[in-house]
Design a protein around this motif. Structure first.
Motif, short mmCIF file in Angstrom:
data_model
loop_
_atom_site.label_atom_id
_atom_site.label_comp_id
_atom_site.label_asym_id
_atom_site.label_seq_id
_atom_site.Cartn_x
_atom_site.Cartn_y
_atom_site.Cartn_z
N SER A 1 14.80 -9.77 17.90
CA SER A 1 13.52 -10.39 17.54
C SER A 1 13.18 -11.51 18.52
O SER A 1 14.04 -12.31 18.89
N GLU B 1 18.75 -14.06 9.03
CA GLU B 1 17.48 -13.70 9.63
C GLU B 1 16.53 -13.15 8.58
O GLU B 1 16.93 -12.37 7.71
N THR C 1 13.06 -10.95 8.49
CA THR C 1 12.31 -10.10 9.42
C THR C 1 10.87 -9.90 8.92
O THR C 1 10.59 -10.03 7.72
N HIS D 1 11.44 -5.25 16.95
CA HIS D 1 11.43 -4.72 15.60
C HIS D 1 11.31 -3.21 15.61
O HIS D 1 10.59 -2.63 16.41
#
Ligand SMILES: *Cc1c(COP(=O)(O)O)cnc(C)c1O
Length: 375
Positions: free
Chosen positions: A246, A345, A347, A232
């Motif tokens: 990730s 995705e 995050t 990240h």
């Protein structure tokens, strides 16, 4: 719980391959001669410290950073031999004695700290490896800037100590405005300039993830990387500097499907009242697992590339999602709360933006009730 399926209820998936690849990509990016310390404090930012440490060392990291003595011991007990630096302060002689015994390097902030370590080393007949921290503007740990060079040299004269490194920590490296970071670097540099051969022979280090991605001049002999190792970026303007992936996903099972009429209140406080008839799914994860309650009604769950909105208050052990658009969802189906599901995705930044947090806090907030599963 070796006799129980870790994927029964809710779990954290961790990819050692992603950690290894991130470590490799970071090493490639470093200025020649600089090394990578993998920061694995707080159980490897929730990923499992031993798993992360091994993967990062495989990927090219040469040392490990932890916060507490317990964290250092966990790595040693697992058989890891790499150098380990304790980034927090220790003030108890008993803890420092344990450091000496297990070859964990403490961070010193004063000559007083150093003399205590010196006395402990004398008693044991062994030399004690330590590092000195200088406060260049974080105002947390470290000796005063003006005493930096003098303290360094005084420690080097203590014959039972081996001063391995000298370092400082950046307070604002993820800020687009680089004024504070530049000032901190100049201060760090001024201490080095006052040392014989600019401190050559000591491991000099300053950069965290943001510093590492920001500017090669900040790399010195080593960088201490946490967040980026986990895939990240510490700031949106630094997200394209090094390709990162990730290493974590949080998944949970659906345990019940129910149909509700228009106007039905859902979960504690009826924060959500359905505007139409809805098909709801109960998911077996809640704030006691690290899905922060402040995210209630603000996140999605992923299933087969679809985003299903979470509705109503997140409860301690369960939450609800609106599965009206996912007729295939049934008890036993797996949904993804964080991380990647096929082409979509979510995050840690997506979560932290919605609950006044930061990605670091989201990652280390997943509780140990969630089994860690390596994939
Ligand atoms: C936690 C920590 C790091 C790593 O910070 P990231 O922003 O996660 O890279 C580096 N140095 C020190 C002293 C730390 O405490």
């Amino acid at each position: 719980m070796p006799d129980q399926n870790p994927r029964q209820r809710a779990w954290v998936e961790v990819s050692p391959a992603a950690i290894k690849a991130n470590a490799g990509a970071l090493c490639q990016h470093l200025t020649p001669g600089a090394e990578l310390m993998a920061v694995v404090k707080a159980d490897g930012y929730g990923h499992g410290a031993v798993t992360v440490a091994n993967a990062a060392l495989d990927g090219g990291a040469t040392s490990l950073g932890v916060a507490t003595l317990q964290e250092g011991l966990e790595l040693r007990h697992s058989g890891l031999k790499a150098p380990i630096l304790l980034l927090s302060n220790l003030c108890d002689p008993e803890e420092l004695r344990t450091c000496l015994e297990w070859q964990l390097m403490p961070t010193l902030s004063s000559l007083g700290d150093a003399k205590l370590c010196h006395a402990l080393a004398e008693d044991s007949g062994r030399r004690f490896k330590v590092q000195l921290k200088i406060d260049t503007g974080m105002s947390r740990l470290g000796c005063a800037l003006d005493d930096g060079a003098e303290t360094t040299q005084a420690i080097q004269r203590l014959k039972n100590l081996v001063l391995e490194g000298i370092y400082s920590h950046l307070a604002c490296a993820d800020d687009r405005n680089m004024t504070v970071t530049q000032q901190q670097q100049q201060r760090f540099q001024s201490v080095l300039e006052a040392l014989p051969q600019r401190g050559h022979g000591l491991c000099r280090h300053l950069a965290n993830s943001a510093g590492t991605l920001l500017e090669p001049n900040l790399h010195y002999d080593m960088v201490r990387v946490g967040l980026a190792l986990y895939g990240h970026s510490p700031a949106s303007h630094l997200s394209d500097v090094v390709p990162l992936r990730s290493a974590l996903a949080v998944r949970a099972k659906v345990t019940l499907i129910r149909e509700i009429q228009a106007g039905t209140g859902v979960s504690y406080g009826h924060q959500y009242i359905s505007p139409h008839a809805r098909r709801l799914a109960v998911v077996a994860i809640g704030y006691a697992d690290g899905v922060v309650r402040a995210l209630s009604g603000q996140i999605d769950a992923l299933h087969c590339d679809k985003r299903l909105p979470q509705v109503g208050a997140i409860t301690m052990d369960q939450l609800l999602i609106d599965a009206t658009d996912a007729p295939d969802l049934h008890p036993g189906s797996i949904v993804t709360l964080l991380g990647r599901d096929q082409n979509v995705e979510i995050t840690p930044q997506n979560w932290s933006d919605r609950c006044q947090s930061i990605p670091w806090e989201i990652l280390c907030g997943f509780k140990h009730r969630l089994p860690r599963v390596e994939v």
